[in-house]
Motif scaffolding. Sequence first.
Motif, mmCIF file in Angstrom:
data_model
loop_
_atom_site.group_PDB
_atom_site.id
_atom_site.type_symbol
_atom_site.label_atom_id
_atom_site.label_comp_id
_atom_site.label_asym_id
_atom_site.label_seq_id
_atom_site.Cartn_x
_atom_site.Cartn_y
_atom_site.Cartn_z
ATOM 1 N N THR A 36 0.824 -1.206 0.000
ATOM 2 C CA THR A 36 0.000 0.000 0.000
ATOM 3 C C THR A 36 0.862 1.261 0.000
ATOM 4 O O THR A 36 0.523 2.255 0.630
ATOM 5 N N LEU A 68 -8.610 1.934 1.065
ATOM 6 C CA LEU A 68 -7.293 2.500 0.757
ATOM 7 C C LEU A 68 -7.389 4.000 0.508
ATOM 8 O O LEU A 68 -6.537 4.775 0.946
ATOM 9 N N VAL A 73 -4.028 6.477 0.782
ATOM 10 C CA VAL A 73 -3.032 5.828 -0.075
ATOM 11 C C VAL A 73 -2.908 6.556 -1.411
ATOM 12 O O VAL A 73 -1.809 6.682 -1.959
ATOM 13 N N VAL A 139 -1.560 1.866 -7.146
ATOM 14 C CA VAL A 139 -1.816 0.670 -6.348
ATOM 15 C C VAL A 139 -2.956 -0.051 -7.047
ATOM 16 O O VAL A 139 -4.037 0.524 -7.234
ATOM 17 N N SER A 164 -2.276 -4.330 -4.026
ATOM 18 C CA SER A 164 -2.910 -4.547 -2.727
ATOM 19 C C SER A 164 -4.138 -5.417 -2.970
ATOM 20 O O SER A 164 -5.211 -4.914 -3.318
#
Length: 197
Positions: A36, A68, A73, A139, A164
């Motif tokens: 992450t 996230l 993130v 991600v 992730s």
Amino acid sequence: MIRWAVRLALGVVALGVLYVGVTFVQVWYAARQDDTTPASAIVVMGAAQWNGVPSPVLRSRLDHAAALYEQGVAPLVVVTGGKQPGDEFTQGQSGYQYLRDIGLPDEALKVEVGGTNSYEELAASAVILRQAQAGDDVVVVTDTYHAMRVEGIAREVGLDAHVSPTDASTSLRSLGRETAAVAVGRIIGYRRLSNLL
């Protein structure tokens, strides 16, 4: 002469088995990682939707991406996926509406609606991010077994990807299928592989 030919053939087979075995271990290991690292965007890989309602697999990916996003993130979420023949809605549209309904702001969302496989979804996402001048570090959210292949595809389309995965369980069959896809994709390229599947 025949003896050398047999030895050569056995050597090639042994190298092939070793290559596939190492690839399996890499796919298995990648399925257990969760990266992450802060990025420019979160890319959610598409999955089935039913008349505009995300399937459990897609919903799990969307919920993970939303978490996230809430953790900071990335400031942007790209939802991906086209539609199957006969579908009224795309996976991307379904994902977008789901994330809006659970509170993600419209300005934090981008939608890809043409991809029919992982390569097309990531290639189109790369274009969307470049047009938005958002950066190429992402991600990627997908299922565990899929992690190694999406990371390879992302590299091929010019994205700097971290994966992730959701917490969905992984079957040996899924790992085996992904091992074959990664093993072949590394040799011929993931774009060619997507045309074969």
